[in-house]
Design a protein around this motif. Structure first.
Motif, PDB file in Angstrom:
ATOM      1  N   GLU B  97     -24.934 -58.077  23.449  1.00  0.00           N
ATOM      2  CA  GLU B  97     -26.174 -57.564  24.289  1.00  0.00           C
ATOM      3  C   GLU B  97     -25.104 -56.994  25.633  1.00  0.00           C
ATOM      4  OE1 GLU B  97     -27.283 -57.742  28.117  1.00  0.00           O
ATOM      5  OE2 GLU B  97     -28.388 -58.270  26.219  1.00  0.00           O
ATOM      6  N   PRO B  98     -25.039 -55.668  26.150  1.00  0.00           N
ATOM      7  CA  PRO B  98     -24.776 -54.486  26.907  1.00  0.00           C
ATOM      8  C   PRO B  98     -23.843 -56.045  28.183  1.00  0.00           C
ATOM      9  CG  PRO B  98     -26.809 -54.005  27.261  1.00  0.00           C
ATOM     10  CD  PRO B  98     -27.011 -55.122  26.277  1.00  0.00           C
ATOM     11  N   MET B  99     -24.092 -56.592  28.700  1.00  0.00           N
ATOM     12  CA  MET B  99     -23.599 -57.520  29.910  1.00  0.00           C
ATOM     13  C   MET B  99     -22.303 -58.342  29.113  1.00  0.00           C
ATOM     14  SD  MET B  99     -24.143 -56.853  32.700  1.00  0.00           S
ATOM     15  CE  MET B  99     -25.181 -55.010  32.989  1.00  0.00           C
ATOM     16  N   GLU B 100     -22.305 -58.146  28.248  1.00  0.00           N
ATOM     17  CA  GLU B 100     -21.274 -59.337  27.352  1.00  0.00           C
ATOM     18  C   GLU B 100     -19.833 -58.213  26.910  1.00  0.00           C
ATOM     19  OE1 GLU B 100     -24.016 -60.755  23.946  1.00  0.00           O
ATOM     20  OE2 GLU B 100     -22.148 -62.412  23.578  1.00  0.00           O
ATOM     21  N   VAL B 101     -20.756 -56.452  26.263  1.00  0.00           N
ATOM     22  CA  VAL B 101     -19.193 -55.566  26.589  1.00  0.00           C
ATOM     23  C   VAL B 101     -18.704 -55.139  28.267  1.00  0.00           C
ATOM     24  CG1 VAL B 101     -19.133 -53.201  26.246  1.00  0.00           C
ATOM     25  CG2 VAL B 101     -20.091 -54.828  25.050  1.00  0.00           C
ATOM     26  N   ALA B 102     -19.640 -55.643  29.123  1.00  0.00           N
ATOM     27  CA  ALA B 102     -19.339 -55.340  29.937  1.00  0.00           C
ATOM     28  C   ALA B 102     -18.149 -56.608  31.040  1.00  0.00           C
ATOM     29  CB  ALA B 102     -20.357 -55.553  31.750  1.00  0.00           C
ATOM     30  N   GLN B 103     -18.952 -57.836  30.445  1.00  0.00           N
ATOM     31  CA  GLN B 103     -17.744 -59.042  31.706  1.00  0.00           C
ATOM     32  C   GLN B 103     -16.793 -59.091  30.774  1.00  0.00           C
ATOM     33  OE1 GLN B 103     -19.803 -61.323  32.934  1.00  0.00           O
ATOM     34  NE2 GLN B 103     -17.677 -62.188  33.136  1.00  0.00           N
ATOM     35  N   TYR B 104     -16.721 -58.917  29.073  1.00  0.00           N
ATOM     36  CA  TYR B 104     -15.306 -58.988  28.601  1.00  0.00           C
ATOM     37  C   TYR B 104     -14.465 -57.546  29.021  1.00  0.00           C
ATOM     38  CZ  TYR B 104     -12.417 -58.243  23.891  1.00  0.00           C
ATOM     39  OH  TYR B 104     -10.963 -58.597  23.483  1.00  0.00           O
ATOM     40  N   TYR B 105     -15.014 -56.446  29.196  1.00  0.00           N
ATOM     41  CA  TYR B 105     -14.081 -55.955  29.481  1.00  0.00           C
ATOM     42  C   TYR B 105     -13.172 -56.317  31.411  1.00  0.00           C
ATOM     43  CZ  TYR B 105     -13.657 -53.410  24.821  1.00  0.00           C
ATOM     44  OH  TYR B 105     -13.269 -53.407  23.731  1.00  0.00           O
ATOM     45  N   THR B 106     -14.117 -56.648  31.784  1.00  0.00           N
ATOM     46  CA  THR B 106     -14.288 -56.208  33.491  1.00  0.00           C
ATOM     47  C   THR B 106     -13.606 -58.189  32.866  1.00  0.00           C
ATOM     48  OG1 THR B 106     -16.120 -56.241  34.018  1.00  0.00           O
ATOM     49  CG2 THR B 106     -14.987 -57.537  35.616  1.00  0.00           C
ATOM     50  N   ASN B 107     -13.142 -59.139  32.761  1.00  0.00           N
ATOM     51  CA  ASN B 107     -12.068 -59.729  32.203  1.00  0.00           C
ATOM     52  C   ASN B 107     -10.720 -59.430  32.833  1.00  0.00           C
ATOM     53  OD1 ASN B 107     -14.203 -61.597  32.858  1.00  0.00           O
ATOM     54  ND2 ASN B 107     -14.185 -62.330  31.413  1.00  0.00           N
ATOM     55  N   ARG B 108     -10.393 -58.201  31.256  1.00  0.00           N
ATOM     56  CA  ARG B 108      -9.477 -58.285  30.674  1.00  0.00           C
ATOM     57  C   ARG B 108      -9.478 -57.586  31.443  1.00  0.00           C
ATOM     58  NH1 ARG B 108      -7.933 -58.020  25.344  1.00  0.00           N
ATOM     59  NH2 ARG B 108      -6.765 -56.577  25.967  1.00  0.00           N
ATOM     60  N   TYR B 109     -10.007 -56.551  32.479  1.00  0.00           N
ATOM     61  CA  TYR B 109      -9.372 -55.146  33.755  1.00  0.00           C
ATOM     62  C   TYR B 109      -8.834 -56.104  34.575  1.00  0.00           C
ATOM     63  CZ  TYR B 109      -9.387 -52.176  37.934  1.00  0.00           C
ATOM     64  OH  TYR B 109      -9.214 -51.464  38.916  1.00  0.00           O
ATOM     65  N   HIS B 110      -9.473 -57.893  35.332  1.00  0.00           N
ATOM     66  CA  HIS B 110      -9.178 -57.898  36.095  1.00  0.00           C
ATOM     67  C   HIS B 110      -7.149 -58.862  35.791  1.00  0.00           C
ATOM     68  CE1 HIS B 110     -13.329 -59.111  37.741  1.00  0.00           C
ATOM     69  NE2 HIS B 110     -12.846 -58.427  38.556  1.00  0.00           N
ATOM     70  N   ALA B 111      -7.768 -59.294  34.262  1.00  0.00           N
ATOM     71  CA  ALA B 111      -6.541 -60.339  34.224  1.00  0.00           C
ATOM     72  C   ALA B 111      -5.270 -58.388  33.722  1.00  0.00           C
ATOM     73  CB  ALA B 111      -6.671 -60.381  32.351  1.00  0.00           C
ATOM     74  N   ALA B 112      -5.108 -57.230  33.157  1.00  0.00           N
ATOM     75  CA  ALA B 112      -4.570 -56.075  33.448  1.00  0.00           C
ATOM     76  C   ALA B 112      -4.012 -55.923  35.647  1.00  0.00           C
ATOM     77  CB  ALA B 112      -5.231 -54.897  32.807  1.00  0.00           C
ATOM     78  N   MET B 113      -5.073 -56.322  36.085  1.00  0.00           N
ATOM     79  CA  MET B 113      -4.277 -55.969  37.076  1.00  0.00           C
ATOM     80  C   MET B 113      -3.828 -56.605  37.909  1.00  0.00           C
ATOM     81  SD  MET B 113      -5.494 -53.122  38.067  1.00  0.00           S
ATOM     82  CE  MET B 113      -5.691 -52.472  36.655  1.00  0.00           C
TER      83      MET B 113
END
Lengths: 357, 357
Positions: B97-113
């Motif tokens: 589901e597109p929002m699974e993709v968005a959620q996954y990479y949002t979480n990883r973006y936050h962790a990297a930041m």
């Protein structure tokens, strides 16, 4: 899949073998936090409980889509249909934009869940981000005749619904009992029946969080977000819906009614509920003020019993946390709670009534 | 406030003393990531740049509301008005589901930041969560005569706008030049003029991410989210808008046009742009494929030059990262880039043109 999982289904009041609708896919929705304050031990419990379910389902080989929402609008004080929005109130007190409050506590909730080693859900939808979907579902319920508009607000017509579908199947309540016990609260004049609940509320002029709708500039009722977002991301019927047992009534009961009214089918095959963390026999809750935050839990200095008004000086906190939990057996037998109280929390009592009678 | 801050304003092409509209409050909007892949060094740069601005403004005593968006819908391939949605494409390839993709990479973006010690913004709104606000703004632009509907899609009428307000004031381009250089792309037949851009796109039948609107079931154009969310959380005119200089055109230029068309006023008093991280003289970009992810950057084993196709075996990565940056002076003088290339990145070239000519 490897092995059979048995789930205690709150809806059937039985332990049942788990059979997903569309194996190997499993859809699971769990009610997440209302982000207007720091997470406390009471929030940790459902997060950990359903993290275990999520991990175990994946261990069994299922492909799990786990949806846990963020409530950032529509949750009013006292879980009622009148009063101030919890987040808007906090924003007013702190002179902030409501979404600043929601963002701040969402970030802190995530950090606390990470410390508990709780996995992030697959999708974490925000209530304020799904107003269109909620409006569409309210419209379907209206079109099917199970709701009415009064002065720009929309209410669910429980009496009408109950004639065709039993209202109360999850919590074991019945309509007549609810009628007898529901108090007439001020500001509820728009309801045809005091047991009805809001699907959409017209916003007062001072209310900041508002969106246009066919009925008024307003905001969705608290129960609507989970029905709309569960349906959007998991379908009209999905496998597991979880949450704390304090949410069983009215929140989950209303979710069922909304979904049946909109889509003509039960939304969930397995309802799962975790028990409460109790303090002095009462549910630990933000609005009750009897909570231990996760920061206090993680932070060694705040864990000294002498430093915390809620803790007895008898021992360190971890011992207390363990002591608060009572098994269904001990509750059934009316055993005294190890924290010294004879009463289970309200949620437990309601659960006992529907599970064991 | 203590001390004066001078800001290089891309709009005026001057260094100006910073005077907020409503001191001590400061509103700052920065373009955040499109969450369809892991964050790379190119994403780190604006995050760190505007984290410094955020921290320094707070240090000066301002109360800063910092809004940085998450783009989870509407950003099409090649930053164009035709083609597949970047997130939907990733979801299709991974059967999610597109929002699974968005959620996954949002979480990883936050962790990297978090690893970069970048503070979270005050509000982090999602494009998909502000469809109503975007539709309302498109309607205002239509009502004011600066857009037209074709086959369920809505396009901004740049020629009409340019007669009353100069289009191109931020990037230094002019309408005639754009007309001469804009290619006629396939699938652009609905536009009255090839330089026009989409405010709302009618969704093809296979397109998953879609919402009802007065014009079609569809989705917002890429530029619309920042205008609508900036206005919602910071007002019709706010202090600072930041982002990478690769976003200056067409993204920020279109934001200005949208806001002026909708609200009749400039949306931002200070536009700030960071330069690009370059690899071999070219902007580092996800869609260009020449990126070093932050995971690779953080992970010691991947930092060995021999292990990474983009790195020269001359030295360790930290040295290279430093070497990629060129000062405006070195760019002005056409100095050879220390990474061996003579060409600045496209973004730099465009920036040089508007800043120093």
């Amino acid at each position: 899949m490897n092995g059979t999982l048995y789930i205690y289904n709150s809806l059937s009041r039985c332990k049942q073998p788990f059979k997903p609708l569309n194996a190997p896919h499993v859809g699971m929705y769990v009610c997440g936090p209302t982000v207007y304050g720091d997470a406390h031990l009471g929030h940790a419990r459902p997060a950990i409980t359903f993290d275990l379910v999520f991990r175990y389902l994946k261990h069994l080989g299922y492909k799990v889509r786990y949806v846990r929402n963020i409530t950032d609008v529509g949750h009013l004080e006292h879980d009622a249909d009148e009063g101030e929005d919890k987040i808007a109130k906090k924003a007013r007190l702190e002179n902030l934009e409501p979404m600043e409050v929601a963002q701040y506590y969402t970030n802190r909730y995530h950090a606390a869940m990470d410390k508990l080693n709780v996995l992030r859900p697959s999708i974490e939808p925000h209530a304020s981000g799904h107003i269109i979907e909620q409006i569409a579902m309210v419209q379907k319920i209206l079109d099917h005749g199970y709701a009415y508009v009064e002065n720009g607000s929309v209410y669910f017509d429980i009496e009408k619904y109950n004639k065709e579908h039993p209202y109360g199947i999850l919590s074991g309540r019945n309509f007549e009992e609810m009628l007898n016990t529901t108090r007439e609260l001020s500001g509820q004049e728009e309801k045809h029946n005091p047991v009805d609940f809001a699907l959409w509320k017209k916003a007062e002029p001072k209310h900041i969080m508002r969106w246009p709708s066919p009925w008024s500039d307003g905001f969705p009722g608290w129960h609507m977000e989970c029905s709309a977002m569960g349906c959007k991301y998991l379908g009209e019927t999905f496998d597991i819906h979880g949450g704390g047992m304090d949410l069983m009534f009215p929140h989950h009961e209303s979710e069922i009614a909304q979904s049946v009214a909109a889509n003509g089918k039960q939304p969930v095959t397995y309802w799962m509920h975790n028990n409460m963390i109790t303090i002095g026999g009462q549910k630990m809750g933000k609005s009750l003020g009897n909570f231990i935050t996760l920061d206090e839990f993680f932070n060694g200095t705040a864990l000294q019993p002498h430093d915390h008004p809620l803790l007895h000086p008898a021992g360190p906190l971890p011992q207390h946390v363990g002591l608060q939990q009572r098994s269904p057996a001990s509750r059934r037998e009316g055993l005294q709670s190890p924290d010294g109280s004879r009463e289970g929390c309200q949620g437990s009592e309601s659960y006992r009534r529907c599970c064991f009678t």
